[in-house]
Design a protein around this motif. Structure first.
Motif, PDB file in Angstrom:
ATOM      1  N   PRO A 175       0.844  -1.206   0.000  1.00 40.70           N
ATOM      2  CA  PRO A 175       0.000   0.000   0.000  1.00 40.70           C
ATOM      3  C   PRO A 175       0.871   1.246   0.000  1.00 40.70           C
ATOM      4  N   GLU A 176       0.298   2.357  -0.408  1.00 41.75           N
ATOM      5  CA  GLU A 176       1.029   3.620  -0.334  1.00 41.75           C
ATOM      6  C   GLU A 176       1.342   3.944   1.126  1.00 41.75           C
ATOM      7  N   GLY A 177       2.467   4.596   1.332  1.00 40.42           N
ATOM      8  CA  GLY A 177       2.826   4.987   2.690  1.00 40.42           C
ATOM      9  C   GLY A 177       3.365   3.859   3.539  1.00 40.42           C
ATOM     10  N   SER A 178       4.041   2.881   2.913  1.00 41.51           N
ATOM     11  CA  SER A 178       4.637   1.781   3.667  1.00 41.51           C
ATOM     12  C   SER A 178       5.884   2.253   4.408  1.00 41.51           C
ATOM     13  N   PRO A 179       6.202   1.628   5.543  1.00 39.46           N
ATOM     14  CA  PRO A 179       7.428   1.974   6.254  1.00 39.46           C
ATOM     15  C   PRO A 179       8.656   1.696   5.392  1.00 39.46           C
ATOM     16  N   VAL A 180       9.738   2.405   5.684  1.00 40.71           N
ATOM     17  CA  VAL A 180      10.942   2.371   4.861  1.00 40.71           C
ATOM     18  C   VAL A 180      12.149   1.958   5.697  1.00 40.71           C
ATOM     19  N   VAL A 181      13.053   1.191   5.084  1.00 46.13           N
ATOM     20  CA  VAL A 181      14.352   0.879   5.683  1.00 46.13           C
ATOM     21  C   VAL A 181      15.443   1.282   4.699  1.00 46.13           C
ATOM     22  N   SER A 190      30.178  11.173   2.056  1.00 54.91           N
ATOM     23  CA  SER A 190      29.275  11.836   1.113  1.00 54.91           C
ATOM     24  C   SER A 190      28.285  10.858   0.508  1.00 54.91           C
ATOM     25  N   HIS A 191      28.699   9.613   0.277  1.00 51.08           N
ATOM     26  CA  HIS A 191      27.789   8.606  -0.269  1.00 51.08           C
ATOM     27  C   HIS A 191      26.683   8.275   0.742  1.00 51.08           C
ATOM     28  N   LEU A 192      27.069   8.061   1.980  1.00 50.47           N
ATOM     29  CA  LEU A 192      26.072   7.726   2.999  1.00 50.47           C
ATOM     30  C   LEU A 192      25.058   8.856   3.155  1.00 50.47           C
ATOM     31  N   ARG A 193      25.549  10.079   3.218  1.00 54.43           N
ATOM     32  CA  ARG A 193      24.643  11.217   3.376  1.00 54.43           C
ATOM     33  C   ARG A 193      23.741  11.384   2.153  1.00 54.43           C
ATOM     34  N   ALA A 194      24.317  11.183   0.967  1.00 50.08           N
ATOM     35  CA  ALA A 194      23.513  11.311  -0.252  1.00 50.08           C
ATOM     36  C   ALA A 194      22.437  10.229  -0.318  1.00 50.08           C
ATOM     37  N   SER A 195      22.756   9.017   0.134  1.00 45.45           N
ATOM     38  CA  SER A 195      21.752   7.950   0.103  1.00 45.45           C
ATOM     39  C   SER A 195      20.596   8.267   1.039  1.00 45.45           C
ATOM     40  N   ALA A 196      20.892   8.823   2.216  1.00 38.31           N
ATOM     41  CA  ALA A 196      19.828   9.189   3.143  1.00 38.31           C
ATOM     42  C   ALA A 196      18.965  10.307   2.562  1.00 38.31           C
ATOM     43  N   ALA A 197      19.603  11.284   1.939  1.00 36.69           N
ATOM     44  CA  ALA A 197      18.848  12.383   1.335  1.00 36.69           C
ATOM     45  C   ALA A 197      17.974  11.881   0.195  1.00 36.69           C
ATOM     46  N   PHE A 198      18.493  10.956  -0.615  1.00 38.35           N
ATOM     47  CA  PHE A 198      17.720  10.402  -1.728  1.00 38.35           C
ATOM     48  C   PHE A 198      16.471   9.687  -1.206  1.00 38.35           C
ATOM     49  N   VAL A 199      16.648   8.867  -0.191  1.00 36.86           N
ATOM     50  CA  VAL A 199      15.512   8.107   0.339  1.00 36.86           C
ATOM     51  C   VAL A 199      14.459   9.048   0.911  1.00 36.86           C
ATOM     52  N   ARG A 200      14.886  10.059   1.627  1.00 34.51           N
ATOM     53  CA  ARG A 200      13.931  11.008   2.201  1.00 34.51           C
ATOM     54  C   ARG A 200      13.150  11.745   1.112  1.00 34.51           C
ATOM     55  N   ARG A 201      13.824  12.067   0.002  1.00 35.34           N
ATOM     56  CA  ARG A 201      13.159  12.793  -1.086  1.00 35.34           C
ATOM     57  C   ARG A 201      12.262  11.900  -1.921  1.00 35.34           C
ATOM     58  N   ASN A 202      12.643  10.641  -2.095  1.00 35.40           N
ATOM     59  CA  ASN A 202      12.013   9.805  -3.114  1.00 35.40           C
ATOM     60  C   ASN A 202      11.268   8.587  -2.588  1.00 35.40           C
ATOM     61  N   ALA A 203      11.192   8.410  -1.282  1.00 38.28           N
ATOM     62  CA  ALA A 203      10.531   7.215  -0.738  1.00 38.28           C
ATOM     63  C   ALA A 203       9.120   7.052  -1.280  1.00 38.28           C
ATOM     64  N   ALA A 204       8.392   8.155  -1.409  1.00 34.93           N
ATOM     65  CA  ALA A 204       6.995   8.063  -1.848  1.00 34.93           C
ATOM     66  C   ALA A 204       6.867   7.539  -3.267  1.00 34.93           C
ATOM     67  N   ASP A 205       7.880   7.747  -4.095  1.00 35.49           N
ATOM     68  CA  ASP A 205       7.830   7.251  -5.474  1.00 35.49           C
ATOM     69  C   ASP A 205       7.809   5.727  -5.533  1.00 35.49           C
ATOM     70  N   PHE A 206       8.189   5.073  -4.448  1.00 38.65           N
ATOM     71  CA  PHE A 206       8.224   3.607  -4.402  1.00 38.65           C
ATOM     72  C   PHE A 206       7.232   3.065  -3.379  1.00 38.65           C
ATOM     73  N   GLY A 207       6.270   3.897  -2.994  1.00 42.99           N
ATOM     74  CA  GLY A 207       5.256   3.463  -2.048  1.00 42.99           C
ATOM     75  C   GLY A 207       5.648   3.625  -0.599  1.00 42.99           C
ATOM     76  N   GLY A 208       6.779   4.285  -0.335  1.00 43.53           N
ATOM     77  CA  GLY A 208       7.244   4.436   1.032  1.00 43.53           C
ATOM     78  C   GLY A 208       6.796   5.733   1.681  1.00 43.53           C
ATOM     79  N   ASP A 209       6.869   5.757   2.992  1.00 39.75           N
ATOM     80  CA  ASP A 209       6.503   6.921   3.794  1.00 39.75           C
ATOM     81  C   ASP A 209       7.788   7.584   4.284  1.00 39.75           C
ATOM     82  N   SER A 210       8.089   8.782   3.793  1.00 40.94           N
ATOM     83  CA  SER A 210       9.333   9.463   4.153  1.00 40.94           C
ATOM     84  C   SER A 210       9.369   9.876   5.618  1.00 40.94           C
ATOM     85  N   GLY A 211       8.241   9.810   6.284  1.00 37.99           N
ATOM     86  CA  GLY A 211       8.191  10.118   7.710  1.00 37.99           C
ATOM     87  C   GLY A 211       8.424   8.909   8.585  1.00 37.99           C
TER      88      GLY A 211
END
Length: 262
Positions: free
Chosen positions: A31-37, A80-101
């Motif tokens: 479902p939309e808004g699934s938890p993210v890891v 820089s890679h670790l920080r960029a990956s966290a920023a990407f997930v926070r920005r784009n989680a919803a595009d894959f059904g995830g909840d950025s919160g």
């Protein structure tokens, strides 16, 4: 008899300017808004594939799991890679059904050390903290990539207002690479500060805790069907799901094709 869950995989997404890539594992019918890891690999550079068995198992429990490559051998230790990956997930989680919160952060080996740092030090990820952290077979007494400090030292030096981000630890009792006392020491230090924590100790080794075994020919970990690794890997997957906010449920069978992206 367990439920069967189809897993969709989007692989090879570029998440930062130098071309580092990540894979996304999610239930095909999530479902939309699934938890993210967000799940970080260990010291070997660009080893996201090593975490595929664990990521699939976590996705079968209902999370959207992002697994990035990163390079600990980079000039900044991979910060820089670790920080960029966290920023990407926070920005784009919803595009894959995830909840950025609702993002839990996890890491294996060196990745565990960095993940724990993100829970203890506000500067580690630019002030952002995950809802929970899972440290998998980590060493916590030496410098980590995000802040160049040892998590155990950061904990000892933290002020009284340290936020209570839950830190769940898992470490195999037969780990020949990282002494299990590392996780036991951190667990004790967290408990002394009154912070939410736990430690699981399955009967497996450094590779088995992520459902793999070490292959000396390739010098990498590969999927394992050994009973101790399967059992430990499913326990780790349940910890990831719980950290993201999913309650326990019946054991499931995982299958499904990948969706390849350049």
């Amino acid at each position: 008899m367990g439920l069967t869950v189809d897993i969709a995989v989007v692989d090879g997404l570029i998440y930062e300017a130098t071309g580092q890539r990540l894979d996304v594992y999610r239930p095909a019918a999530a479902p939309e808004g699934s938890p993210v890891v967000l799940l970080w690999h260990g010291r070997g550079p660009e080893e996201r594939a090593v975490l595929a068995p664990l990521a699939r198992a976590a996705a079968s429990l209902g999370v959207v799991c992002f697994v990035p490559d990163w390079r600990p051998d980079a000039h900044d230790g991979g910060r820089s890679h670790l920080r960029a990956s966290a920023a990407f997930v926070r920005r784009n989680a919803a595009d894959f059904g995830g909840d950025s919160g609702r993002i839990a952060l996890a890491g294996w080996s060196l990745g565990a050390k960095a993940a724990v740092a993100a829970a203890l030090d506000p500067s580690a990820l630019g002030g952002w903290r995950p809802r929970a952290v899972v440290g998998i077979a980590g060493s916590y007494t030496g410098p980590e990539p995000l802040t160049a400090r040892a998590p155990i030292d950061a904990l000892a030096q933290a002020g009284e207002t340290l936020p209570g981000v839950p830190i769940r630890l898992i470490h195999g009792t037969a780990d020949p690479v990282v002494d299990i006392q590392q996780s036991r020491r951190l667990r004790t230090a967290l408990e002394e500060r009154g912070l939410p924590t736990s430690l699981d100790e399955p009967g497996t080794d450094h590779a088995g805790v992520i459902m793999t075994e070490y292959d000396p020919e390739s010098c990498r970990c590969r999927p394992s069907s050994a009973e101790h690794a399967v059992r430990a890997g499913h326990l780790t997957a349940r910890l990831l799901a719980h950290a993201a906010g999913i309650a326990p449920r019946a054991r499931q069978t995982v299958h499904g094709p990948s969706e390849h992206n350049a």
